[in-house]
Design a protein around this motif. Structure first.
Motif, PDB file in Angstrom:
ATOM      1  N   THR A 172      -0.182 -21.216   0.397  1.00 55.84           N
ATOM      2  CA  THR A 172      -1.636 -22.004  -0.026  1.00 55.84           C
ATOM      3  C   THR A 172      -2.299 -22.928   1.123  1.00 55.84           C
ATOM      4  O   THR A 172      -3.194 -22.847   1.373  1.00 55.84           O
ATOM      5  CB  THR A 172      -1.314 -22.844  -1.418  1.00 55.84           C
TER       6      THR A 172
ATOM      7  N   LEU B 256      -5.475 -22.398   3.048  1.00 54.88           N
ATOM      8  CA  LEU B 256      -6.624 -23.483   3.146  1.00 54.88           C
ATOM      9  C   LEU B 256      -6.991 -23.783   4.541  1.00 54.88           C
ATOM     10  O   LEU B 256      -8.199 -24.242   4.539  1.00 54.88           O
ATOM     11  CB  LEU B 256      -6.065 -24.703   2.346  1.00 54.88           C
TER      12      LEU B 256
ATOM     13  N   TYR C 251      -7.923 -29.501   4.332  1.00 54.93           N
ATOM     14  CA  TYR C 251      -9.209 -28.790   3.983  1.00 54.93           C
ATOM     15  C   TYR C 251     -10.288 -28.733   4.899  1.00 54.93           C
ATOM     16  O   TYR C 251     -11.043 -28.116   5.408  1.00 54.93           O
ATOM     17  CB  TYR C 251      -9.812 -29.811   2.870  1.00 54.93           C
TER      18      TYR C 251
ATOM     19  N   VAL D 298      -2.272 -16.710  -4.485  1.00 57.17           N
ATOM     20  CA  VAL D 298      -3.120 -17.797  -3.875  1.00 57.17           C
ATOM     21  C   VAL D 298      -4.587 -17.321  -4.228  1.00 57.17           C
ATOM     22  O   VAL D 298      -5.535 -18.337  -4.790  1.00 57.17           O
ATOM     23  CB  VAL D 298      -2.770 -18.067  -2.472  1.00 57.17           C
TER      24      VAL D 298
ATOM     25  N   THR E 164      -8.163 -19.976  -4.579  1.00 55.40           N
ATOM     26  CA  THR E 164      -8.272 -20.423  -3.286  1.00 55.40           C
ATOM     27  C   THR E 164      -9.289 -19.552  -2.310  1.00 55.40           C
ATOM     28  O   THR E 164      -8.922 -18.330  -2.278  1.00 55.40           O
ATOM     29  CB  THR E 164      -7.013 -20.807  -2.486  1.00 55.40           C
ATOM     30  N   SER E 165      -9.928 -20.233  -1.495  1.00 58.99           N
ATOM     31  CA  SER E 165     -10.962 -19.303  -0.789  1.00 58.99           C
ATOM     32  C   SER E 165     -10.074 -18.572   0.299  1.00 58.99           C
ATOM     33  O   SER E 165      -9.550 -19.372   1.165  1.00 58.99           O
ATOM     34  CB  SER E 165     -12.332 -20.033  -0.197  1.00 58.99           C
TER      35      SER E 165
ATOM     36  N   HIS F 189     -11.275 -24.624   0.553  1.00 62.25           N
ATOM     37  CA  HIS F 189     -11.521 -24.617  -0.750  1.00 62.25           C
ATOM     38  C   HIS F 189     -10.186 -24.267  -1.512  1.00 62.25           C
ATOM     39  O   HIS F 189      -9.889 -22.909  -1.242  1.00 62.25           O
ATOM     40  CB  HIS F 189     -12.847 -23.871  -1.015  1.00 62.25           C
ATOM     41  N   GLY F 190      -9.925 -24.926  -2.565  1.00 56.75           N
ATOM     42  CA  GLY F 190      -8.936 -24.413  -3.327  1.00 56.75           C
ATOM     43  C   GLY F 190      -7.870 -25.270  -3.940  1.00 56.75           C
ATOM     44  O   GLY F 190      -8.061 -26.497  -3.383  1.00 56.75           O
ATOM     45  N   SER F 191      -6.979 -25.236  -4.715  1.00 52.14           N
ATOM     46  CA  SER F 191      -5.762 -26.111  -5.053  1.00 52.14           C
ATOM     47  C   SER F 191      -4.365 -25.320  -5.459  1.00 52.14           C
ATOM     48  O   SER F 191      -4.603 -24.410  -5.650  1.00 52.14           O
ATOM     49  CB  SER F 191      -6.425 -26.998  -6.159  1.00 52.14           C
ATOM     50  N   TYR F 192      -3.313 -26.070  -5.235  1.00 51.90           N
ATOM     51  CA  TYR F 192      -2.202 -25.521  -5.511  1.00 51.90           C
ATOM     52  C   TYR F 192      -1.871 -25.344  -7.181  1.00 51.90           C
ATOM     53  O   TYR F 192      -1.437 -24.455  -7.642  1.00 51.90           O
ATOM     54  CB  TYR F 192      -1.016 -26.433  -5.117  1.00 51.90           C
TER      55      TYR F 192
ATOM     56  N   THR G 144      -3.065 -22.213  -7.510  1.00 48.05           N
ATOM     57  CA  THR G 144      -2.067 -20.982  -7.390  1.00 48.05           C
ATOM     58  C   THR G 144      -0.888 -21.001  -8.336  1.00 48.05           C
ATOM     59  O   THR G 144      -0.622 -19.698  -8.555  1.00 48.05           O
ATOM     60  CB  THR G 144      -1.629 -21.604  -5.825  1.00 48.05           C
TER      61      THR G 144
END
Length: 319
Positions: free
Chosen positions: A62, A66, A194, A255, A260-261, A266-269, A272
């Motif tokens: 992740t 990111l 990020y 992921v 998550t892009s 952009h995204g988050s764990y 995930t």
């Protein structure tokens, strides 16, 4: 009023969190309908145990995604660390020394990959794929073609024992997951991750030490893979040369499914973690349907393509 409600519902169901929850519920219901025993809490815990190994690996995946990269060295990052743990433990008679050696191996792998990406400016996929090849050869040289050692009582207990019905390895995954979420949301290092994923040029101009961020990300990722490798030995009882192979593609799939892009930024764990559970619920359904291993790999590849087509090709977030 009804139009406002419709707009509100549309906003809810278009959010990434809602998509993941809906997928989780739908897949869980389908698996339970196909095989009623899958509704048993014991089966759910078995799924979560399998999830924890992938989930810990995906902490690193992740962070790397990111930043706009992807780690293709998962297979032998996990396997090499596991072999170092098993063999060092056998030679020294100490699981603590074996675990320290595995973490040290993870640290060295992370420095190597991070240096190549950050300072030599090698494309992450190329660098990590080359690293995987190097680690594969290193594993065979290190073991001399003969795998030695096995799990310790403590590591086996961590992987197989439980407290109040919850496996210790699942607890460890949750603790590491909370730590990762905190890192990304509440620390300056997380914000820099990020930012690097949005634009390395902007971060350089902003005075952020981009190379340091990338080094840190790859070190964390490799250490997490080393921890996963040690836990896998506890679960399996002994190392083998293919123990990390199955995590190569699905670590990326989990992921991306989690929102998550693939372009980074952009995204988050937390997403995930949902993606990891979705992967294994899909695997459960494939087992019920008696799909062969080759078919499972086809499905895993198709999942990545479908998710990318659905919402993984969006524009990179602006810094």
């Amino acid at each position: 009023m009804s139009e406002q409600n419709a707009i509100s519902l549309k906003g809810i169901f278009s959010s990434n969190g809602a998509r993941i929850v809906l997928m989780l519920v739908a897949l869980y219901l389908v698996s339970g309908i196909l095989e009623p025993n899958y509704f048993q809490p014991s089966h759910l815990m078995s799924v979560l145990v399998l999830c924890c190994f992938l989930g810990i690996i995906c902490i690193g995946q992740t962070l790397i995604i990111l930043t706009g990269g992807a780690d293709l060295s998962v297979a032998y990052s996990v396997t090499f660390s596991a072999c170092v743990f098993a063999q060092t433990t056998k030679q020294t008679g100490s699981g603590v020394i074996g675990f320290a050696a595995a973490l040290a191996a993870g640290l060295v792998m992370g420095v190597f990959k991070g240096f190549g990406v950050a300072y030599l400016r090698i494309t992450p996929m190329v660098m990590t794929l080359a690293t995987n090849s190097i680690l594969m050869s290193s594993t065979f040289l290190y073991t001399q073609g003969v795998l030695k050692g096995e799990s310790t009582e403590l590591v086996t207990a961590l992987a197989k024992e439980s407290f109040l019905g919850i496996r210790y390895c699942v607890m460890l995954w949750v603790i590491l997951g909370i730590g990762t979420i905190f890192l990304l949301r509440k620390t300056s290092f997380g914000r820099k991750i990020y930012a690097v994923g949005c634009s390395t040029r902007v971060t350089d101009l902003s005075g952020i030490h981009t190379k340091g961020v990338l080094m840190g990300v790859y070190i964390i990722a490799s250490v997490m893979m080393a921890i996963a490798g040690v836990l896998l030995i506890g679960y399996l009882g002994y190392p083998n040369y293919t123990m990390g192979d199955s995590y190569q593609l699905i670590s990326i799939a989990a992921v991306v499914i989690g929102g998550t892009s693939i372009l980074g930024g952009h995204g988050s764990y937390l997403g995930t973690m949902g993606g990891v559970v979705i992967i294994y619920l899909i695997q459960s359904i494939l087992i019920i349907l008696n799909i062969a291993e080759a078919g499972k790999e086809i499905v895993n590849g198709a999942i990545i393509l479908i998710i990318l087509l659905a919402y993984g090709r969006g524009k990179k977030q602006s810094a």
